[in-house]
Design a protein around this motif. Structure first.
Motif, PDB file in Angstrom:
ATOM      1  N   PHE A  87      -6.141  -3.261  23.199  1.00 46.44           N
ATOM      2  CA  PHE A  87      -6.631  -3.712  21.894  1.00 46.44           C
ATOM      3  C   PHE A  87      -7.555  -2.649  21.281  1.00 46.44           C
ATOM      4  CE2 PHE A  87     -10.105  -5.566  19.489  1.00 46.44           C
ATOM      5  CZ  PHE A  87      -9.430  -6.234  18.485  1.00 46.44           C
ATOM      6  N   GLU A  88      -8.497  -2.143  22.058  1.00 46.21           N
ATOM      7  CA  GLU A  88      -9.441  -1.143  21.553  1.00 46.21           C
ATOM      8  C   GLU A  88      -8.737   0.147  21.136  1.00 46.21           C
ATOM      9  OE1 GLU A  88     -12.333  -1.010  24.713  1.00 46.21           O
ATOM     10  OE2 GLU A  88     -13.336  -2.829  23.970  1.00 46.21           O
ATOM     11  N   LYS A  89      -7.701   0.523  21.874  1.00 40.48           N
ATOM     12  CA  LYS A  89      -6.924   1.713  21.504  1.00 40.48           C
ATOM     13  C   LYS A  89      -6.175   1.479  20.198  1.00 40.48           C
ATOM     14  CE  LYS A  89      -6.583   3.753  26.035  1.00 40.48           C
ATOM     15  NZ  LYS A  89      -5.871   3.827  27.292  1.00 40.48           N
ATOM     16  N   GLN A  90      -5.708   0.269  19.987  1.00 42.44           N
ATOM     17  CA  GLN A  90      -5.067  -0.054  18.713  1.00 42.44           C
ATOM     18  C   GLN A  90      -6.043   0.123  17.558  1.00 42.44           C
ATOM     19  OE1 GLN A  90      -3.822  -4.108  19.460  1.00 42.44           O
ATOM     20  NE2 GLN A  90      -1.678  -3.481  19.409  1.00 42.44           N
ATOM     21  N   ILE A  91      -7.248  -0.378  17.731  1.00 42.86           N
ATOM     22  CA  ILE A  91      -8.258  -0.258  16.671  1.00 42.86           C
ATOM     23  C   ILE A  91      -8.511   1.212  16.360  1.00 42.86           C
ATOM     24  CG2 ILE A  91     -10.676  -0.710  16.045  1.00 42.86           C
ATOM     25  CD1 ILE A  91      -8.882  -3.221  15.965  1.00 42.86           C
ATOM     26  N   GLU A  92      -8.612   2.036  17.388  1.00 44.99           N
ATOM     27  CA  GLU A  92      -8.812   3.477  17.178  1.00 44.99           C
ATOM     28  C   GLU A  92      -7.619   4.096  16.460  1.00 44.99           C
ATOM     29  OE1 GLU A  92     -11.642   5.174  17.422  1.00 44.99           O
ATOM     30  OE2 GLU A  92     -12.412   3.191  17.895  1.00 44.99           O
ATOM     31  N   LYS A  95      -7.800   3.269  12.807  1.00 50.16           N
ATOM     32  CA  LYS A  95      -8.817   4.098  12.148  1.00 50.16           C
ATOM     33  C   LYS A  95      -8.302   5.513  11.903  1.00 50.16           C
ATOM     34  CE  LYS A  95     -12.868   1.674  13.968  1.00 50.16           C
ATOM     35  NZ  LYS A  95     -14.039   1.803  14.855  1.00 50.16           N
ATOM     36  N   ILE A  96      -7.570   6.060  12.854  1.00 52.20           N
ATOM     37  CA  ILE A  96      -6.991   7.404  12.696  1.00 52.20           C
ATOM     38  C   ILE A  96      -5.989   7.412  11.548  1.00 52.20           C
ATOM     39  CG2 ILE A  96      -5.444   9.099  13.787  1.00 52.20           C
ATOM     40  CD1 ILE A  96      -6.927   8.380  16.456  1.00 52.20           C
ATOM     41  N   GLU A  97      -5.135   6.407  11.509  1.00 50.98           N
ATOM     42  CA  GLU A  97      -4.134   6.336  10.444  1.00 50.98           C
ATOM     43  C   GLU A  97      -4.805   6.182   9.077  1.00 50.98           C
ATOM     44  OE1 GLU A  97      -0.850   7.009  10.692  1.00 50.98           O
ATOM     45  OE2 GLU A  97      -1.406   7.502  12.756  1.00 50.98           O
ATOM     46  N   VAL A  98      -5.854   5.385   9.007  1.00 52.04           N
ATOM     47  CA  VAL A  98      -6.578   5.231   7.739  1.00 52.04           C
ATOM     48  C   VAL A  98      -7.198   6.567   7.324  1.00 52.04           C
ATOM     49  CG1 VAL A  98      -8.572   4.125   6.635  1.00 52.04           C
ATOM     50  CG2 VAL A  98      -6.982   2.751   8.010  1.00 52.04           C
ATOM     51  N   SER A  99      -7.705   7.326   8.279  1.00 52.68           N
ATOM     52  CA  SER A  99      -8.327   8.616   7.951  1.00 52.68           C
ATOM     53  C   SER A  99      -7.307   9.622   7.398  1.00 52.68           C
ATOM     54  CB  SER A  99      -9.043   9.203   9.168  1.00 52.68           C
ATOM     55  OG  SER A  99      -8.115   9.699  10.105  1.00 52.68           O
ATOM     56  N   LYS A 100      -6.040   9.424   7.682  1.00 57.85           N
ATOM     57  CA  LYS A 100      -4.983  10.318   7.185  1.00 57.85           C
ATOM     58  C   LYS A 100      -4.513   9.945   5.778  1.00 57.85           C
ATOM     59  CE  LYS A 100      -2.856  10.912  11.757  1.00 57.85           C
ATOM     60  NZ  LYS A 100      -1.603  10.621  12.485  1.00 57.85           N
ATOM     61  N   MET A 101      -4.874   8.792   5.323  1.00 55.67           N
ATOM     62  CA  MET A 101      -4.369   8.296   4.052  1.00 55.67           C
ATOM     63  C   MET A 101      -5.007   9.025   2.872  1.00 55.67           C
ATOM     64  SD  MET A 101      -4.364   4.276   5.135  1.00 55.67           S
ATOM     65  CE  MET A 101      -4.057   3.633   3.521  1.00 55.67           C
ATOM     66  N   THR A 102      -4.178   9.325   1.875  1.00 57.86           N
ATOM     67  CA  THR A 102      -4.662   9.960   0.648  1.00 57.86           C
ATOM     68  C   THR A 102      -4.095   9.222  -0.562  1.00 57.86           C
ATOM     69  OG1 THR A 102      -2.827  11.514   0.446  1.00 57.86           O
ATOM     70  CG2 THR A 102      -4.740  12.229   1.763  1.00 57.86           C
ATOM     71  N   ILE A 103      -4.801   9.285  -1.637  1.00 58.04           N
ATOM     72  CA  ILE A 103      -4.388   8.636  -2.877  1.00 58.04           C
ATOM     73  C   ILE A 103      -3.080   9.235  -3.400  1.00 58.04           C
ATOM     74  CG2 ILE A 103      -5.700  10.105  -4.465  1.00 58.04           C
ATOM     75  CD1 ILE A 103      -5.457   6.301  -4.706  1.00 58.04           C
ATOM     76  N   GLU A 104      -2.786  10.457  -3.000  1.00 58.07           N
ATOM     77  CA  GLU A 104      -1.588  11.141  -3.480  1.00 58.07           C
ATOM     78  C   GLU A 104      -0.313  10.682  -2.788  1.00 58.07           C
ATOM     79  OE1 GLU A 104      -4.336  12.930  -2.364  1.00 58.07           O
ATOM     80  OE2 GLU A 104      -5.164  13.294  -4.349  1.00 58.07           O
ATOM     81  N   GLN A 105      -0.416   9.960  -1.690  1.00 56.46           N
ATOM     82  CA  GLN A 105       0.779   9.508  -0.973  1.00 56.46           C
ATOM     83  C   GLN A 105       1.618   8.592  -1.859  1.00 56.46           C
ATOM     84  OE1 GLN A 105      -1.443   7.984   2.478  1.00 56.46           O
ATOM     85  NE2 GLN A 105       0.018   9.134   3.731  1.00 56.46           N
ATOM     86  N   ASN A 106       2.921   8.772  -1.787  1.00 52.66           N
ATOM     87  CA  ASN A 106       3.828   7.939  -2.582  1.00 52.66           C
ATOM     88  C   ASN A 106       3.702   6.466  -2.237  1.00 52.66           C
ATOM     89  OD1 ASN A 106       4.848  10.135  -3.933  1.00 52.66           O
ATOM     90  ND2 ASN A 106       6.566  10.402  -2.526  1.00 52.66           N
ATOM     91  N   ASN A 107       3.483   6.160  -0.994  1.00 54.14           N
ATOM     92  CA  ASN A 107       3.470   4.770  -0.518  1.00 54.14           C
ATOM     93  C   ASN A 107       2.058   4.263  -0.227  1.00 54.14           C
ATOM     94  OD1 ASN A 107       2.990   6.431   1.608  1.00 54.14           O
ATOM     95  ND2 ASN A 107       4.504   5.514   2.974  1.00 54.14           N
ATOM     96  N   ILE A 108       1.081   4.819  -0.899  1.00 54.82           N
ATOM     97  CA  ILE A 108      -0.300   4.454  -0.588  1.00 54.82           C
ATOM     98  C   ILE A 108      -0.574   2.968  -0.830  1.00 54.82           C
ATOM     99  CG2 ILE A 108      -1.266   5.093  -2.841  1.00 54.82           C
ATOM    100  CD1 ILE A 108      -2.894   5.572   0.648  1.00 54.82           C
ATOM    101  N   SER A 109       0.026   2.385  -1.822  1.00 58.78           N
ATOM    102  CA  SER A 109      -0.194   0.950  -2.080  1.00 58.78           C
ATOM    103  C   SER A 109       0.283   0.105  -0.907  1.00 58.78           C
ATOM    104  CB  SER A 109       0.537   0.508  -3.348  1.00 58.78           C
ATOM    105  OG  SER A 109      -0.032   1.119  -4.469  1.00 58.78           O
ATOM    106  N   GLU A 110       1.446   0.428  -0.365  1.00 61.49           N
ATOM    107  CA  GLU A 110       1.970  -0.315   0.779  1.00 61.49           C
ATOM    108  C   GLU A 110       1.079  -0.142   2.008  1.00 61.49           C
ATOM    109  OE1 GLU A 110       3.942   1.864  -0.981  1.00 61.49           O
ATOM    110  OE2 GLU A 110       5.147   0.414  -2.104  1.00 61.49           O
ATOM    111  N   LYS A 111       0.617   1.082   2.228  1.00 57.20           N
ATOM    112  CA  LYS A 111      -0.246   1.344   3.379  1.00 57.20           C
ATOM    113  C   LYS A 111      -1.582   0.604   3.245  1.00 57.20           C
ATOM    114  CE  LYS A 111       1.651   5.615   5.082  1.00 57.20           C
ATOM    115  NZ  LYS A 111       1.409   6.034   6.438  1.00 57.20           N
TER     116      LYS A 111
END
Length: 152
Positions: A87-92, A95-111
């Motif tokens: 569970f704790e590894k999932q949370i990490e 968080k890593i995936e969220v840190s990779k997110m940018t407003i410029e991504q085509n699918n940012i709304s879905e993410k």
């Protein structure tokens, strides 16, 4: 825009699984349909599914009913500890995936919708766990939380 700043505290578990023992994990209340053990397993299954979607891996849809574990009790501390670690590894990972997110991504709304779903779902079930544990004297009351959260 840094999305990790927006979601910085959204995945705080308030130590609900810290030092969790099998007796506590097996707790339910009179009208509570699920034990903490079942809720933990449900969270892991659901978060695996959502992480796959967040990482854009092809994943088959799952039915929420199928994410619930039948056994209310856990009899092995090592198995419980392994589940908490997962569970704790999932949370990490989230968080890593969220840190990779940018407003410029085509699918940012879905993410962002997936992350929102993850945070709302997690907070709902953490609230359940806190209530079950408090009603069984295994979690601090609101006036004790500051000290509890600051002590390791």
């Amino acid at each position: 825009m840094k999305f990790e700043n927006i979601f910085a505290d959204s995945f705080d578990t308030f130590k609900v699984f810290a030092k969790l023992e099998i007796q506590q994990a097996s707790l339910t209340n009179n009208n509570s349909p699920k034990s903490i053990w079942q809720i933990l397993n449900h969270l892991i299954i659901w978060q695996d599914y959502q992480i796959e979607k967040l990482c854009e891996n092809k994943t088959k849809e799952i039915n929420e009913v199928d994410t619930w574990f039948a056994e209310k009790n856990i009899l092995n501390q090592s198995i419980l500890n392994n589940k908490i670690d997962r569970f704790e590894k999932q949370i990490e990972k989230i968080k890593i995936e969220v840190s990779k997110m940018t407003i410029e991504q085509n699918n940012i709304s879905e993410k962002l919708k997936i992350v929102q779903d993850l945070t709302v779902h997690l907070s709902f079930h953490l609230g359940e766990i806190v209530l079950i544990m408090r009603q069984n004297s295994h979690y601090p009351m609101p006036n004790e939380m500051k000290n509890f959260l600051n002590v390791e």
